[in-house]
Design a protein around this motif. Sequence first.
Motif, mmCIF file in Angstrom:
data_model
loop_
_atom_site.group_PDB
_atom_site.id
_atom_site.type_symbol
_atom_site.label_atom_id
_atom_site.label_comp_id
_atom_site.label_asym_id
_atom_site.label_seq_id
_atom_site.Cartn_x
_atom_site.Cartn_y
_atom_site.Cartn_z
ATOM 1 N N ALA A 43 -19.437 24.245 -24.389
ATOM 2 C CA ALA A 43 -18.626 24.274 -23.174
ATOM 3 C C ALA A 43 -19.526 24.470 -21.958
ATOM 4 N N MET A 44 -20.532 25.346 -22.107
ATOM 5 C CA MET A 44 -21.442 25.602 -20.990
ATOM 6 C C MET A 44 -22.186 24.328 -20.587
ATOM 7 N N ALA A 45 -22.716 23.625 -21.585
ATOM 8 C CA ALA A 45 -23.451 22.394 -21.277
ATOM 9 C C ALA A 45 -22.528 21.402 -20.567
ATOM 10 N N THR A 46 -21.285 21.328 -21.057
ATOM 11 C CA THR A 46 -20.328 20.414 -20.424
ATOM 12 C C THR A 46 -20.028 20.851 -18.998
ATOM 13 N N ILE A 47 -19.890 22.163 -18.795
ATOM 14 C CA ILE A 47 -19.577 22.679 -17.448
ATOM 15 C C ILE A 47 -20.703 22.344 -16.474
ATOM 16 N N LEU A 48 -21.936 22.572 -16.923
ATOM 17 C CA LEU A 48 -23.078 22.295 -16.030
ATOM 18 C C LEU A 48 -23.077 20.820 -15.633
ATOM 19 N N MET A 49 -22.824 19.958 -16.621
ATOM 20 C CA MET A 49 -22.785 18.526 -16.338
ATOM 21 C C MET A 49 -21.613 18.205 -15.401
ATOM 22 N N THR A 50 -20.484 18.874 -15.648
ATOM 23 C CA THR A 50 -19.302 18.640 -14.806
ATOM 24 C C THR A 50 -19.601 18.998 -13.352
ATOM 25 N N TRP A 51 -20.226 20.157 -13.147
ATOM 26 C CA TRP A 51 -20.564 20.586 -11.787
ATOM 27 C C TRP A 51 -21.452 19.561 -11.104
ATOM 28 N N TRP A 52 -22.397 19.066 -11.878
ATOM 29 C CA TRP A 52 -23.322 18.082 -11.304
ATOM 30 C C TRP A 52 -22.569 16.814 -10.909
ATOM 31 N N THR A 55 -12.867 16.040 -14.743
ATOM 32 C CA THR A 55 -14.196 15.435 -14.797
ATOM 33 C C THR A 55 -14.924 15.842 -16.077
ATOM 34 N N ALA A 56 -14.524 16.997 -16.622
ATOM 35 C CA ALA A 56 -15.201 17.504 -17.816
ATOM 36 C C ALA A 56 -15.184 16.483 -18.962
ATOM 37 N N LEU A 57 -14.139 15.656 -19.010
ATOM 38 C CA LEU A 57 -14.079 14.640 -20.071
ATOM 39 C C LEU A 57 -15.286 13.718 -20.005
ATOM 40 N N LEU A 58 -15.678 13.397 -18.755
ATOM 41 C CA LEU A 58 -16.811 12.506 -18.549
ATOM 42 C C LEU A 58 -18.113 13.194 -18.970
ATOM 43 N N ALA A 59 -18.130 14.516 -18.811
ATOM 44 C CA ALA A 59 -19.343 15.282 -19.113
ATOM 45 C C ALA A 59 -19.451 15.611 -20.597
ATOM 46 N N LEU A 60 -18.341 15.429 -21.332
ATOM 47 C CA LEU A 60 -18.324 15.826 -22.749
ATOM 48 C C LEU A 60 -19.471 15.227 -23.579
ATOM 49 N N PRO A 61 -19.716 13.904 -23.485
ATOM 50 C CA PRO A 61 -20.778 13.350 -24.326
ATOM 51 C C PRO A 61 -22.123 14.040 -24.115
ATOM 52 N N VAL A 62 -22.402 14.391 -22.857
ATOM 53 C CA VAL A 62 -23.665 15.083 -22.588
ATOM 54 C C VAL A 62 -23.658 16.465 -23.239
ATOM 55 N N ASP A 102 -16.379 34.705 -15.466
ATOM 56 C CA ASP A 102 -15.467 33.576 -15.591
ATOM 57 C C ASP A 102 -15.985 32.396 -14.769
ATOM 58 N N GLN A 103 -15.914 31.212 -15.345
ATOM 59 C CA GLN A 103 -16.316 30.014 -14.602
ATOM 60 C C GLN A 103 -15.141 29.051 -14.551
ATOM 61 N N ARG A 104 -14.907 28.477 -13.366
ATOM 62 C CA ARG A 104 -13.838 27.483 -13.276
ATOM 63 C C ARG A 104 -14.453 26.102 -13.138
ATOM 64 N N GLY A 134 -11.769 26.064 -22.588
ATOM 65 C CA GLY A 134 -12.193 26.461 -21.243
ATOM 66 C C GLY A 134 -11.338 25.821 -20.165
ATOM 67 N N LEU A 135 -10.971 24.560 -20.363
ATOM 68 C CA LEU A 135 -10.120 23.868 -19.391
ATOM 69 C C LEU A 135 -8.741 24.511 -19.352
ATOM 70 N N ASP A 136 -8.214 24.812 -20.539
ATOM 71 C CA ASP A 136 -6.851 25.299 -20.658
ATOM 72 C C ASP A 136 -6.734 26.734 -20.164
ATOM 73 N N LYS A 137 -7.704 27.558 -20.522
ATOM 74 C CA LYS A 137 -7.703 28.946 -20.054
ATOM 75 C C LYS A 137 -8.793 29.069 -18.998
#
Lengths: 335, 228
Positions: free
Chosen positions: A54-63, A76-83, A136-138, A235-238
């Motif tokens: 989840a963390m790796a996905t979040i970092l990619m999402t932020w970027w 956007t996290a869906l797009l970051a999921l593969p990374v 907590d990270q949103r 993470g998305l849901d909560k």
Amino acid sequence: MDLLNAIVAFLNFVFVPGVAYGSQLALGALGVTLIYGILRFSNFAHGDTMAFGAMATILMTWWLQSLGVSLGPLPTALLALPVGIAATALLVLATDRMVYRFYREQKAAPVILVIVSMGVMFMMNGLVRFIIGVDDQRFADGTRFIISARDFKEMTGLREGLTIKSTAALTVVVAIIVVIALFWFLNKTRTGKSMRAFSDNEDLALLSGISPERVVAITWIIVAALATIAGTLYGLDKSFKPFTYFQLLLPIFAAAIVGGLGNPVGAIAGGFVVAFSEVTITYAWKKVAGYVLPAWEPDGLVQLLSTDYKFAVSFAILIVVLLFRPTGLFKGKAV
Amino acid sequence: MTGGYGRGGPDILHDCTISVNKGEIAVIVGPNGAGKSTGMKAVFGMLNLREGSVRIAGEDITHLTPQDRVAKGMAFVPQTSNIFTSMTVEENLEMGAFLRRDDIRGTMEQVYGLFPILKDKRRQAAGELSGGQRQQVAVGRALMTQPKVLMLDEPTAGVSPIVMDELFDRIIEVARTGISILMVEQNARQALEIADKGYVLVQGRNAYTDTGEALLADPEVRRSFLGG
């Protein structure tokens, strides 16, 4: 009318959250059960693998967000999921290479591997907190609701509202797709069948020329994907907080064991059993009861357990299953 | 061959020789603890040989792992847990052919031809079959690699006498297709009857080696190992 209100309140507060939470647990439990089936140990690091994914996905999402990329109504996290999946796969493969393989070659007892996985758990735990912090990270964006309570009330004229968060719906849809893909892979492809063969009878799999290292590597990659998807959806849901992922370990293991360790169908069923038990037992039924039995005016909230004790539910289920049906609802391996 | 299990373990086999020619059936018999199964495992590379060698079609494979020997044309059916119980009969056969990249349907039809009951049950989990049928699945799985040598560790253990006769018939049929068969058997008399070559092992040594017929006729062998 009152009955309709009761049903809507039930759907809103019990059913919808239960389905979303159950899907998340099911995905987590699938990862645990695959590791148990193939590598033959209980992977305590799974919760923190989810956190890392989840963390790796979040970092990619932020970027991606900082670049102004978005998927419109979808997060956007869906797009970051593969990374995120790729990063997690690299991490678990490296862990396997550096840690687990050593014990595999020694033919270490499963209990030793469990303790080893606890060490890995603490390492991953620290790694995640070191990189993203303990807070907590949103990272959710896109449309928040598919149906909001107010729209629902206006639409139906009922007193109770039904809210369906888009993340909850997304969780269920993604979980269904992932599960179908996983079962197709395990049952229809040559590699998937070789994984089942390896899980069924390791020695005979060797005699058939199935390479254990290859099976193990593929298992880790699949588990990394499952963990990252489960972690990101949760993470998305909560919200994302490393500590909650560590706590998720208990309901996830309860789900995997209830279903029968090593049995993927069981992991899914177990996920929903645990999720619905938790939600129904910690839900304050006063409102629903009020609609169904207007004459009865309970003093309390009609809540069996306060939400603070929700982990007791998983624990109780775990103990009951281990006492009375150690192989789980579906035939798994005895613990 | 001389060797035993593990690195420092005692020798179980002492100068033991086992061989089988193309299309022949060789049977290893002997009293309990004679090293019958160990001899077979030595051939398959599952224990350390201190002396001697294993050759297939003239090629030295002494230092290959069991998996590599499968690729060289050896197939092994262990005595117990010799099928994937949770998988269907057909999947068992597919896993047997795991190393093959070519079309396996022809071989699968051959196996179904040999064991017709398996074709009827091909979608059923192998663990749900009877003992005799499981043995058929086990042999079928091993045949899927199109081996040169098929090694069977007590294929008739735990099956009824009728099923045992049938299995032996099938094994003869397999040998007729040009596959060499090496098997360990408890039912020494029946096994020697179908054997081209018999090995009587005692304490890890070759005690008697001859054709199956000759061993059955040898009064010494009869008295010591076949119960008169």
